[in-house]
Scaffold this active site. Sequence first.
Site, PDB file in Angstrom:
ATOM      1  N   ASP A  48       0.830  -1.211   0.000  1.00 10.60           N
ATOM      2  CA  ASP A  48       0.000   0.000   0.000  1.00 10.60           C
ATOM      3  C   ASP A  48       0.865   1.262   0.000  1.00 10.60           C
ATOM      4  O   ASP A  48       0.544   2.251  -0.674  1.00 10.60           O
ATOM      5  CB  ASP A  48      -0.923   0.017   1.226  1.00 10.60           C
ATOM      6  CG  ASP A  48      -2.043  -0.991   1.120  1.00 10.60           C
ATOM      7  OD1 ASP A  48      -2.228  -1.564   0.026  1.00 10.60           O
ATOM      8  OD2 ASP A  48      -2.731  -1.205   2.137  1.00 10.60           O
ATOM      9  N   VAL A  50       3.863   1.605  -1.243  1.00  8.78           N
ATOM     10  CA  VAL A  50       4.440   1.761  -2.573  1.00  8.78           C
ATOM     11  C   VAL A  50       3.395   2.318  -3.542  1.00  8.78           C
ATOM     12  O   VAL A  50       3.695   3.180  -4.378  1.00  8.78           O
ATOM     13  CB  VAL A  50       4.995   0.421  -3.086  1.00  8.78           C
ATOM     14  CG1 VAL A  50       5.474   0.542  -4.527  1.00  8.78           C
ATOM     15  CG2 VAL A  50       6.139  -0.053  -2.187  1.00  8.78           C
ATOM     16  N   SER A  99      -6.133  -8.984  -1.607  1.00 11.35           N
ATOM     17  CA  SER A  99      -7.152  -8.355  -0.772  1.00 11.35           C
ATOM     18  C   SER A  99      -8.069  -7.448  -1.575  1.00 11.35           C
ATOM     19  O   SER A  99      -7.660  -6.834  -2.563  1.00 11.35           O
ATOM     20  CB  SER A  99      -6.493  -7.533   0.344  1.00 11.35           C
ATOM     21  OG  SER A  99      -5.860  -6.400  -0.189  1.00 11.35           O
ATOM     22  N   ASP A 110      -5.869   5.078  -9.179  1.00 11.27           N
ATOM     23  CA  ASP A 110      -5.781   5.193 -10.640  1.00 11.27           C
ATOM     24  C   ASP A 110      -6.578   6.390 -11.136  1.00 11.27           C
ATOM     25  O   ASP A 110      -6.160   7.115 -12.035  1.00 11.27           O
ATOM     26  CB  ASP A 110      -6.320   3.924 -11.312  1.00 11.27           C
ATOM     27  CG  ASP A 110      -5.339   2.767 -11.240  1.00 11.27           C
ATOM     28  OD1 ASP A 110      -4.154   2.996 -10.907  1.00 11.27           O
ATOM     29  OD2 ASP A 110      -5.764   1.624 -11.501  1.00 11.27           O
TER      30      ASP A 110
END
Length: 242
Positions: A48, A50, A99, A110
């Site tokens: 997360d 990164v 997950s 995104d």
Amino acid sequence: MGPPVASRGRAATPTVGKAMLNKYARAFFTRVLTPFAAFLIRRGVSPDTVTLIGTAGVVAGALVFYPRGEFFWGTVVITLFVFSDLVDGNMARQLGRSSRWGAFLDSTLDRVADGAIFGGFALWYAGGGDDNVLCAVSIFCLASGQVVSYTKARGESIGLPVAVNGLVERAERLVISLVAAGLAGLHAFGVPGIRYLLPVALWIVAVGSLVTLIQRVVTVRRESAEAEAGTQRPARGSEAAT
């Protein structure tokens, strides 16, 4: 952002990394980046983290460089942070994690990255680029890209497959826009005429996004009608039996 399902359930939506790299290049860079991913895991860095850093880099590259017309360097920065898409997925695979949260975080960020890229274009044309038409086209690309993604997500949330490959989906939008921006930035280094690639690319993305949006709306309308007709037939058959 990142590779397939074992990597935090990320296969549903193409990401910046997937848009920029074909499957062979992804395989190559996955092998190259695996030791780095393992190093980050040993240091206690989470996938997360990164993902968040990668998105922050894309946003910074887009909103710091693009509004000033520095398209080449902005694209270089964005491309460097593209590799976080591969690193976080690689880390998740090594950790054996898949997950819903990872998939949700990726999809959400995104949209943030997309908004920053096209927002950066819009800011340039609203300012130093001095072109209200291209500013409007950039904003349309930003908005239509979000809506195109939403139509698929919303259709799937109500149980429809949304089985259509649009003319210009997220991967195509990003590749066309970023490649054109990077090349257009070479104008600052004395390459003549190349700056016109970005306006052409934005028009292509705008028209393609509109076509894709129409394709998805029509598909959802058809699938919805078919699903409703399928549920009505058994009900009518049971009434006739009684």
